[in-house]
Design an enzyme around this catalytic site. Structure first.
Site, PDB file in Angstrom:
ATOM      1  N   TYR A 209       0.838  -1.203   0.000  1.00 47.83           N
ATOM      2  CA  TYR A 209       0.000   0.000   0.000  1.00 47.83           C
ATOM      3  C   TYR A 209       0.873   1.253   0.000  1.00 47.83           C
ATOM      4  O   TYR A 209       0.617   2.206  -0.753  1.00 47.83           O
ATOM      5  CB  TYR A 209      -0.916  -0.006   1.219  1.00 47.83           C
ATOM      6  CG  TYR A 209      -1.765   1.237   1.346  1.00 47.83           C
ATOM      7  CD1 TYR A 209      -2.833   1.466   0.482  1.00 47.83           C
ATOM      8  CD2 TYR A 209      -1.500   2.183   2.336  1.00 47.83           C
ATOM      9  CE1 TYR A 209      -3.615   2.607   0.591  1.00 47.83           C
ATOM     10  CE2 TYR A 209      -2.281   3.321   2.453  1.00 47.83           C
ATOM     11  CZ  TYR A 209      -3.332   3.532   1.577  1.00 47.83           C
ATOM     12  OH  TYR A 209      -4.095   4.676   1.697  1.00 47.83           O
ATOM     13  N   LYS A 213       0.943   4.397  -2.813  1.00 50.22           N
ATOM     14  CA  LYS A 213       0.682   5.796  -2.506  1.00 50.22           C
ATOM     15  C   LYS A 213       1.908   6.671  -2.748  1.00 50.22           C
ATOM     16  O   LYS A 213       1.780   7.861  -3.084  1.00 50.22           O
ATOM     17  CB  LYS A 213       0.184   5.932  -1.068  1.00 50.22           C
ATOM     18  CG  LYS A 213      -1.260   5.462  -0.911  1.00 50.22           C
ATOM     19  CD  LYS A 213      -2.177   6.264  -1.842  1.00 50.22           C
ATOM     20  CE  LYS A 213      -3.627   5.919  -1.701  1.00 50.22           C
ATOM     21  NZ  LYS A 213      -4.488   6.769  -2.555  1.00 50.22           N
ATOM     22  N   THR A 246     -13.135   6.953   6.551  1.00 50.58           N
ATOM     23  CA  THR A 246     -13.644   6.721   5.206  1.00 50.58           C
ATOM     24  C   THR A 246     -13.941   5.238   5.043  1.00 50.58           C
ATOM     25  O   THR A 246     -13.677   4.432   5.936  1.00 50.58           O
ATOM     26  CB  THR A 246     -12.631   7.151   4.135  1.00 50.58           C
ATOM     27  OG1 THR A 246     -11.552   6.193   4.085  1.00 50.58           O
ATOM     28  CG2 THR A 246     -12.042   8.525   4.446  1.00 50.58           C
TER      29      THR A 246
END
Length: 338
Positions: A209, A213, A246
């Protein structure tokens, strides 16, 4: 784009100032004055501006809602029509008269990205704003996209890389066109592993991850440099939401993961999604947000707060790696920037 000799201050938590960088691109740094707080109420009028926002929930939803409230012509792009329609309906309830619609695109499929771009070229003569927001986070086991890419790299980065390339002609015809690409504070510990870019040899959810990013941030910075050098007239900026509530975790790790358990047990650590969307909206709309800039929350190591210039990790500034990553990405996706 402003002349590099100018100094522009804006309403931000640290009174963000725009100055000249080493390569002549505008960049941003906090000025001395503190106390200002940039919010969605400070978004300039967006009347008639065509905005594409990827992602139907969380930060994507909040960004689309704020842009629609400001008068933008907003296209919410995502892979799930039911969720997309629900997001559009919610935006219309919250902002009566909003100009907003859903369009299907699966960033984990290059064919879907191409089809979406083709439809947009047929429907629109320009795009003024592209927010590369959608993503997945830390699935516990290695998964792949329709094209065989590791899911996080393929969705978070390669899908958006291909989408931006295919929308670039529309963006070049836009009014004050901007591309905002979402990174993460996780990029601080990221590394681009060209020897195992797709994590086929060893898969660890969080390092993969972080790589995706970091790739997003490096793409935003490299796009800014290339646009300035080639005269494309498209501003490229990056943003990150700090630590926000989120649905990103539910798109990958899920509630039973370590990250999911932290969110469930310690919800106070996560700021609301509407707050987390502010750096994105600042980058997308604020007059003082400069191409090549990176924006995030201003407090507690950029985990929460109001938009300010974010710290760019040292590895993200490696231009040789950025050029290599760009070339590899063009080869993997089969797209080319002009």
């Amino acid at each position: 784009m402003m002349r590099t000799s100018q100094l522009v201050t804006t309403r931000s938590p640290d009174a963000v100032a725009t100055v000249a960088s080493r390569d002549g691109l505008p960049t941003a740094r906090p000025a001395a004055r503190r106390g200002a707080r940039w919010t969605a109420a400070d978004i300039p009028p967006q009347d008639g501006r065509v905005a594409v926002v990827t992602g139907t929930g969380g930060l994507g939803y909040e960004s689309a809602l704020a842009l629609a409230r400001a008068g933008g012509d907003v296209i919410v792009a995502g892979r799930d029509p039911a969720r997309g329609d629900a997001a559009v309906a919610a935006i219309r309830r919250a902002a009566p008269g909003a100009v907003v619609r859903f369009a299907a695109v699966d960033l984990a499929s290059l064919a879907s990205v191409r089809a979406f771009a083709d439809r947009l070229h047929a429907d629109r003569d320009r795009v003024d704003l592209l927010i590369n927001n959608a993503g997945v986070m830390t699935p516990p086991e290695r998964r792949v996209t329709a094209d065989g890419f590791e899911l996080q790299l393929g969705t978070n980065y390669l899908g958006h890389f291909a989408l931006t390339a295919q929308l670039l002609p529309l963006l070049r015809r836009g009014r004050d066109p901007r591309v905002v690409t979402l990174s993460s504070i996780a990029a601080r510990d990221g590394a681009i592993d060209f020897a195992d870019l797709q994590a086929g040899q060893r898969y660890e959810p969080m390092p993969v991850y972080r790589q995706s990013k970091l790739a997003c941030l490096m793409f935003a910075l490299e796009l800014a440099r290339r646009s300035a050098a080639a005269g494309w007239g498209v501003a490229s900026l990056a943003a990150h939401p700090g630590v926000s509530r989120t649905d990103l975790l539910t798109n990958g790790a899920g509630p039973t993961s370590a990250a999911g358990r932290v969110r469930a047990l310690l919800p106070f650590l996560f700021q609301p999604a509407a707050q987390g969307a502010l750096p994105t909206l600042y980058a997308a709309t604020a007059p003082g947000a400069a191409s090549g800039g990176y924006y995030g929350p201003h407090r507690l190591s950029e985990t929460r707060g109001y938009p300010t210039a974010a710290r760019i990790p040292r590895q993200a500034e490696d231009r040789a790696v950025a050029r290599d990553l760009w070339s590899v990405s063009e080869a993997l996706t089969g797209v080319a920037f002009p």
